[in-house]
Design an enzyme around this catalytic site. Structure first.
Site, PDB file in Angstrom:
ATOM      1  N   LYS A 277      57.774  14.627  21.283  1.00 17.24           N
ATOM      2  CA  LYS A 277      59.214  14.860  21.152  1.00 17.24           C
ATOM      3  C   LYS A 277      59.719  15.651  22.348  1.00 17.24           C
ATOM      4  CE  LYS A 277      59.348  15.340  16.066  1.00 17.24           C
ATOM      5  NZ  LYS A 277      60.246  14.236  15.733  1.00 17.24           N
ATOM      6  N   ARG A 351      54.857   9.263   7.237  1.00 17.49           N
ATOM      7  CA  ARG A 351      54.531   8.138   6.352  1.00 17.49           C
ATOM      8  C   ARG A 351      53.029   7.898   6.303  1.00 17.49           C
ATOM      9  NH1 ARG A 351      58.304   4.249   9.862  1.00 17.49           N
ATOM     10  NH2 ARG A 351      59.294   6.278  10.127  1.00 17.49           N
TER      11      ARG A 351
HETATM   12  N1  BES Z   1      59.675  14.944  11.161  1.00 19.73           N
HETATM   13  C1  BES Z   1      60.359  13.878  11.791  1.00 19.73           C
HETATM   14  C2  BES Z   1      61.721  13.579  11.181  1.00 19.73           C
HETATM   15  C3  BES Z   1      62.774  14.645  11.278  1.00 19.73           C
HETATM   16  C4  BES Z   1      63.758  14.552  12.235  1.00 19.73           C
HETATM   17  C5  BES Z   1      62.811  15.688  10.386  1.00 19.73           C
HETATM   18  C6  BES Z   1      64.741  15.515  12.297  1.00 19.73           C
HETATM   19  C7  BES Z   1      63.795  16.657  10.446  1.00 19.73           C
HETATM   20  C8  BES Z   1      64.765  16.565  11.399  1.00 19.73           C
HETATM   21  C9  BES Z   1      59.528  12.592  11.682  1.00 19.73           C
HETATM   22  O1  BES Z   1      58.149  12.768  11.672  1.00 19.73           O
HETATM   23  C10 BES Z   1      59.835  11.772  12.888  1.00 19.73           C
HETATM   24  O2  BES Z   1      59.533  12.193  13.954  1.00 19.73           O
HETATM   25  N2  BES Z   1      60.426  10.612  12.663  1.00 19.73           N
HETATM   26  C11 BES Z   1      60.756   9.734  13.708  1.00 19.73           C
HETATM   27  C12 BES Z   1      60.416   8.336  13.265  1.00 19.73           C
HETATM   28  C13 BES Z   1      60.475   7.320  14.357  1.00 19.73           C
HETATM   29  C14 BES Z   1      59.401   7.573  15.374  1.00 19.73           C
HETATM   30  C15 BES Z   1      60.323   5.956  13.738  1.00 19.73           C
HETATM   31  C16 BES Z   1      62.238   9.864  13.993  1.00 19.73           C
HETATM   32  O3  BES Z   1      63.008  10.090  13.072  1.00 19.73           O
HETATM   33  O4  BES Z   1      62.613   9.788  15.159  1.00 19.73           O
HETATM   34 MN    MN Z   2      57.324  12.853  13.639  1.00 18.71          MN
END
Ligand code: BES
Ligand code: MN
Ligand code: ZN
Length: 499
Positions: A277, A351
């Site tokens: 990220k 997931r």
């Molecule tokens: N933990 C994050 C989701 C999240 C985003 C929680 C903002 C709280 C605030 C999750 O693991 C994630 O990174 N999801 C990705 C999924 C994508 C790679 C398909 C996302 O939302 O970008």
């Molecule tokens: Mn994530």
């Protein structure tokens, strides 16, 4: 110490603050009118001069009083009497609690407002006030030398002579338990990832289980291997912190009664892994165990309230990090139920954790499942920061959970689960891939999870928005919010206790 209900007259209440909720353009209730008389008409003058209007969640402090045993009064607006609801009352009482909790050892007395002919019952109001005082007086002060707020030393909730003392005392105790379980979830989220990692989270679970008489079990990485949890283990593999699966059991009914399973995503830090990220997206990712924290909080309340139901809480604890052993893009994982998963984004890790924990919950005999996860940014795009997304494979179960959310004052919204969304998860090399396209990302995540619950009635709650608040509001502290704890307790409260 603690939180008490009393029907002593206001003039004899000894506290540092007296909180009085007043409706907008409504006559003073007899108790407040009497108090106003004692104060030589001060409250009436404030209202006449429009210095206090009763507008929802506005406040006015009366300080240095000598006529009462309480030197300070906080007037808080409850809005129009006809519109009084649990959520407006909560907003007012949370604002009040946050306004007066800046000093140590504060004793607060709150006058139970006149609920009149509104939809709010006196018991529910007493419960809500106890919860709001408990939650609103705790800030994000875990790591500060000088705290911004201090938990109240004593909370008195005062009714009139005609209030049912026993019922209200019980409601107040219930509210205190709700508040404390929300605060526990908030604390777990607010602790940084150096404090809360899978092992320390699991240790806390065991300690809490002892305190409240819950049965606990912790699976370490070896046991997770024996369980063939290849999907969850892959996420953990890039971290120096080994994973844990923490389980809490509350057996409040016969062994033959159905079991409610609560499953929480417990990613104690989500760096994104190799699909790393950017800083901005990573800085709040200590909150990525908000689902597990909600499960933990709810389980403590379910035990303390002695609910006559069987509930098992599962907390899948891993850290999603980057090292030389990190799981990689293109890896094909074998989940606990034998399904293979092509990893195309290591940041879609929640997931992968839930997949294995859900199948374990199913195999251990869950009659119904709720999972909670800070799962997708896409859910926040769809519903904003304060609304939880609901996804389900069972209309009735979904309705039961949504009803519980409604009566708990938590905002949720159901999302569609059309089969075409599952198309996005087809892989050329495995049974599934872990990401779809950009579109409908919260739904494809839910469709992914659906592969791991068989036919069990299941609700997935995406709390990526509401689990963590970026900033303070007058009625809500920033940081971990404890969202969905109340709803889970209410679901358990309504759950079948017989076969
Ligand atoms: N933990 C994050 C989701 C999240 C985003 C929680 C903002 C709280 C605030 C999750 O693991 C994630 O990174 N999801 C990705 C999924 C994508 C790679 C398909 C996302 O939302 O970008
Ligand atoms: Mn994530
Ligand atoms: Zn995550």
């Amino acid at each position: 110490m603690g939180t008490q209900f009393t029907n002593e007259p206001i003039s004899s209440l000894a506290a540092d603050w007296l909180v009085i909720g007043l409706n907008e353009s409504a006559p003073l209730t007899p108790a407040v009118a009497k108090l106003d008389e004692t104060l030589s008409g001060l409250i009436t003058r404030l209202i006449e001069n429009e210095d206090f209007t009763g507008k929802l969640a506005t406040t006015s402090s009366l300080l240095g009083l000598t006529e009462l045993k309480t030197p300070r009064i906080l007037l808080v607006g409850l809005g129009p009497a006809a519109a009084l609801s649990l959520s407006s009352l909560e907003k007012a009482m949370m604002t009040a609690a946050r306004t007066i909790s800046g000093k140590q050892n504060t004793r607060v007395a709150v006058l139970l407002p006149d609920v009149g002919k509104t939809s709010v019952s006196t018991d529910d109001a007493a419960c809500l006030i106890a919860a709001s005082m408990t939650v609103g007086s705790v800030g994000q002060d875990l790591y500060r030398k000088e705290a911004a707020r201090y938990p109240f030393q004593e909370i008195l909730i005062a009714g009139t002579q005609s209030t049912d003392q026993a019922a209200c005392q019980q409601a107040v105790e219930r509210g205190t338990i709700l508040g404390e379980s929300i605060n526990l979830a908030r604390e777990m989220v607010n602790r940084h990832a150096g404090d809360i990692f899978p092992i320390s989270f699991a240790e806390r679970v065991v300690e809490i289980a002892k305190t409240y008489g819950l049965e606990s079990e912790v699976l370490d990485e070896k046991q997770l291997q024996q369980e063939k949890m290849g999907s969850m283990l892959a996420v953990a593999q890039g971290s120096d912190q080994p994973p844990r699966l923490a389980i809490l059991k509350h057996q409040g009914a016969d062994a033959s009664a159905p079991t409610l399973a609560l499953v929480g995503k417990g990613v104690t830090f989500d760096s994104g892994g190799l699909s790393i990220k950017p800083s901005d997206g990573m800085k709040t990712m200590k909150c990525d165990m908000g689902g597990a924290a909600a499960v933990l909080g709810a389980m403590t309340a379910i035990a303390r309230l002695n609910l006559p139901v069987n509930v098992i809480g599962y907390m899948g604890l891993v850290e999603n990090m980057v090292n030389g052993s990190s799981y990689k893009l293109g890896d094909v994982l074998t989940a606990r139920n034998g399904k293979t998963i092509e990893v195309l984004n290591t940041d879609a890790e929640g997931r992968l954790v839930l997949a294995d924990v859900l199948t374990l919950a199913v195999d251990r005999g869950a009659a119904k499942i709720i999972d909670l996860a800070t799962l997708t940014g896409a859910c926040v795009v769809a519903l904003g920061e304060e609304v939880t997304g609901v996804f389900s494979n069972d209309e009735n179960w979904s309705k039961a959970v949504q009803d519980a959310a409604k009566s708990s004052g938590e905002d949720v919204w159901e999302m569609p689960m059309f089969p075409q969304f599952a198309e996005q998860l087809k892989s050329d090399v495995a049974d599934l891939k872990n990401v779809g396209t950009r579109w409908g990302g919260a739904i494809t995540a839910a469709k992914f999870l659906e592969h791991f619950v068989d036919e069990t009635p299941w609700v997935h709650l995406d709390i990526a928005g509401p689990a963590f608040a970026a900033a303070n509001l007058p009625h809500r502290e920033g940081g971990g919010t404890g969202c969905m704890v109340k709803t889970l307790i209410e679901v358990a409260n309504q759950f079948e206790s017989k076969k």
